[in-house]
Motif scaffolding. Structure first.
Motif, short mmCIF file in Angstrom:
data_model
loop_
_atom_site.label_atom_id
_atom_site.label_comp_id
_atom_site.label_asym_id
_atom_site.label_seq_id
_atom_site.Cartn_x
_atom_site.Cartn_y
_atom_site.Cartn_z
N VAL A 100 43.55 30.14 43.67
CA VAL A 100 44.54 30.93 44.42
C VAL A 100 44.62 32.35 43.84
CG1 VAL A 100 47.01 31.17 44.90
CG2 VAL A 100 45.87 28.96 45.23
N GLU A 101 44.62 32.47 42.52
CA GLU A 101 44.63 33.79 41.88
C GLU A 101 43.41 34.60 42.32
OE1 GLU A 101 45.20 37.07 39.32
OE2 GLU A 101 46.62 35.51 39.88
N ALA A 102 42.24 33.98 42.32
CA ALA A 102 41.01 34.68 42.71
C ALA A 102 41.06 35.13 44.16
CB ALA A 102 39.79 33.79 42.46
N VAL A 103 41.51 34.26 45.06
CA VAL A 103 41.58 34.60 46.48
C VAL A 103 42.58 35.75 46.69
CG1 VAL A 103 42.30 33.76 48.76
CG2 VAL A 103 40.83 32.35 47.32
N GLN A 104 43.73 35.69 46.03
CA GLN A 104 44.72 36.75 46.19
C GLN A 104 44.21 38.09 45.67
OE1 GLN A 104 48.14 35.10 44.15
NE2 GLN A 104 49.09 34.56 46.10
N ARG A 105 43.56 38.10 44.52
CA ARG A 105 43.11 39.36 43.93
C ARG A 105 41.89 39.94 44.64
NH1 ARG A 105 47.09 41.23 40.46
NH2 ARG A 105 47.88 39.42 39.34
N GLN A 106 40.99 39.06 45.09
CA GLN A 106 39.76 39.52 45.72
C GLN A 106 39.88 39.68 47.23
OE1 GLN A 106 36.97 40.49 43.79
NE2 GLN A 106 38.75 40.39 42.44
N LYS A 107 40.92 39.09 47.81
CA LYS A 107 41.19 39.17 49.25
C LYS A 107 39.98 38.71 50.07
CE LYS A 107 44.61 42.82 48.76
NZ LYS A 107 45.51 41.95 48.10
N THR A 108 39.38 37.60 49.64
CA THR A 108 38.25 37.00 50.34
C THR A 108 38.23 35.50 50.04
OG1 THR A 108 35.86 37.06 50.71
CG2 THR A 108 36.61 37.40 48.45
N SER A 109 37.50 34.76 50.85
CA SER A 109 37.29 33.34 50.58
C SER A 109 35.80 33.06 50.36
CB SER A 109 37.83 32.48 51.72
OG SER A 109 37.16 32.80 52.93
N GLN A 110 35.01 34.12 50.22
CA GLN A 110 33.57 33.98 49.98
C GLN A 110 33.34 33.51 48.53
OE1 GLN A 110 31.21 34.38 52.43
NE2 GLN A 110 33.07 34.47 53.67
N PHE A 111 32.39 32.58 48.38
CA PHE A 111 32.16 31.95 47.08
C PHE A 111 31.75 32.93 45.99
CE2 PHE A 111 29.17 30.00 44.09
CZ PHE A 111 30.02 29.11 43.46
N ALA A 112 30.73 33.75 46.25
CA ALA A 112 30.17 34.61 45.20
C ALA A 112 31.20 35.57 44.58
CB ALA A 112 28.95 35.37 45.72
N PRO A 113 31.97 36.32 45.39
CA PRO A 113 32.96 37.20 44.76
C PRO A 113 34.04 36.45 43.99
CG PRO A 113 32.73 37.71 47.11
CD PRO A 113 31.92 36.50 46.83
N LEU A 114 34.43 35.27 44.49
CA LEU A 114 35.44 34.48 43.78
C LEU A 114 34.89 33.97 42.46
CD1 LEU A 114 37.04 32.45 46.71
CD2 LEU A 114 37.85 34.56 45.65
N ARG A 115 33.66 33.47 42.45
CA ARG A 115 33.04 32.99 41.21
C ARG A 115 32.93 34.12 40.21
NH1 ARG A 115 27.26 32.11 42.14
NH2 ARG A 115 27.40 34.36 41.98
N ASP A 116 32.48 35.29 40.66
CA ASP A 116 32.34 36.43 39.76
C ASP A 116 33.68 36.82 39.15
OD1 ASP A 116 29.65 36.41 40.37
OD2 ASP A 116 29.77 38.12 41.76
N TYR A 117 34.74 36.80 39.96
CA TYR A 117 36.07 37.13 39.44
C TYR A 117 36.55 36.08 38.44
CZ TYR A 117 41.06 38.09 39.24
OH TYR A 117 42.33 38.35 38.80
N LEU A 118 36.32 34.82 38.74
CA LEU A 118 36.79 33.74 37.86
C LEU A 118 36.19 33.82 36.46
CD1 LEU A 118 36.87 30.73 40.32
CD2 LEU A 118 38.84 31.76 39.19
N VAL A 119 34.97 34.27 36.34
CA VAL A 119 34.34 34.34 35.01
C VAL A 119 34.40 35.74 34.40
CG1 VAL A 119 32.85 32.35 35.41
CG2 VAL A 119 32.01 34.65 35.94
N SER A 120 35.07 36.67 35.08
CA SER A 120 35.18 38.02 34.53
C SER A 120 36.38 38.13 33.59
CB SER A 120 35.34 39.04 35.67
OG SER A 120 36.65 38.99 36.20
N ASP A 121 36.41 39.20 32.85
CA ASP A 121 37.56 39.46 31.97
C ASP A 121 38.75 40.00 32.73
OD1 ASP A 121 36.27 38.59 29.67
OD2 ASP A 121 35.45 40.58 29.23
#
Length: 103
Positions: free
Chosen positions: A16-37
Motif C-alpha cells: 500500500v505504501e508503494a502504490v501510494q507513493r508511486q501512484k501506479t499498480s505496475q509491478f516494476a516501479p513498485l518493486r524498485d520502490y520497495l527495495v530502494s532507500d
C-alpha cells in the motif's frame, strides 16, 4: 497478533505504501520502490524499516525482552553497519549465497 499475522500486516502495509507513493499498480516501479532507500515503512517506533535490495529480506530492529518488558533494541551503538543500521545483524551481500533474480 502472531508472527504470521504481523508478517501479513507488514506485507500489505509495504505494498500500500508503494502504490501510494508511486501512484501506479505496475509491478516494476513498485518493486524498485520497495527495495530502494526511499521507502518509508514504519513498522516500529524509531528505525525506518525497508527491504534489502539484494535478497528482499525485511530490515527491522530486534527487540530483546525479559518477561513483560523490552530490555534493549538492536542494533546497538558501537556495532552499527556502515550503510544501514538495520544491516548490523545478518549477512552482507558478499557473505550470502541468497540472491534475488532480476525479473
Amino acid at each position: 497478533m502472531t508472527g504470521h499475522d504481523w508478517a501479513a500486516w507488514i506485507a500489505i502495509k509495504a505494498v500500500v505504501e508503494a502504490v501510494q507513493r508511486q501512484k501506479t499498480s505496475q509491478f516494476a516501479p513498485l518493486r524498485d520502490y520497495l527495495v530502494s532507500d526511499d521507502i518509508v515503512l514504519d513498522g516500529f517506533k524509531g528505525y525506518r524499516m525497508g527491504f534489502r535490495d539484494w535478497n528482499g529480506q525485511l530490515r527491522q530492529p530486534i527487540l530483546l525482552g525479559s518477561g513483560n518488558w523490552v530490555v534493549a533494541r538492536a542494533p546497538f551503538e558501537g556495532f552499527l553497519h556502515q550503510t544501514n543500521a538495520l544491516d548490523t545483524l545478518g549477512f552482507d551481500p558478499r557473505e550470502s549465497k541468497c540472491k534475488l533474480a532480476d525479473n
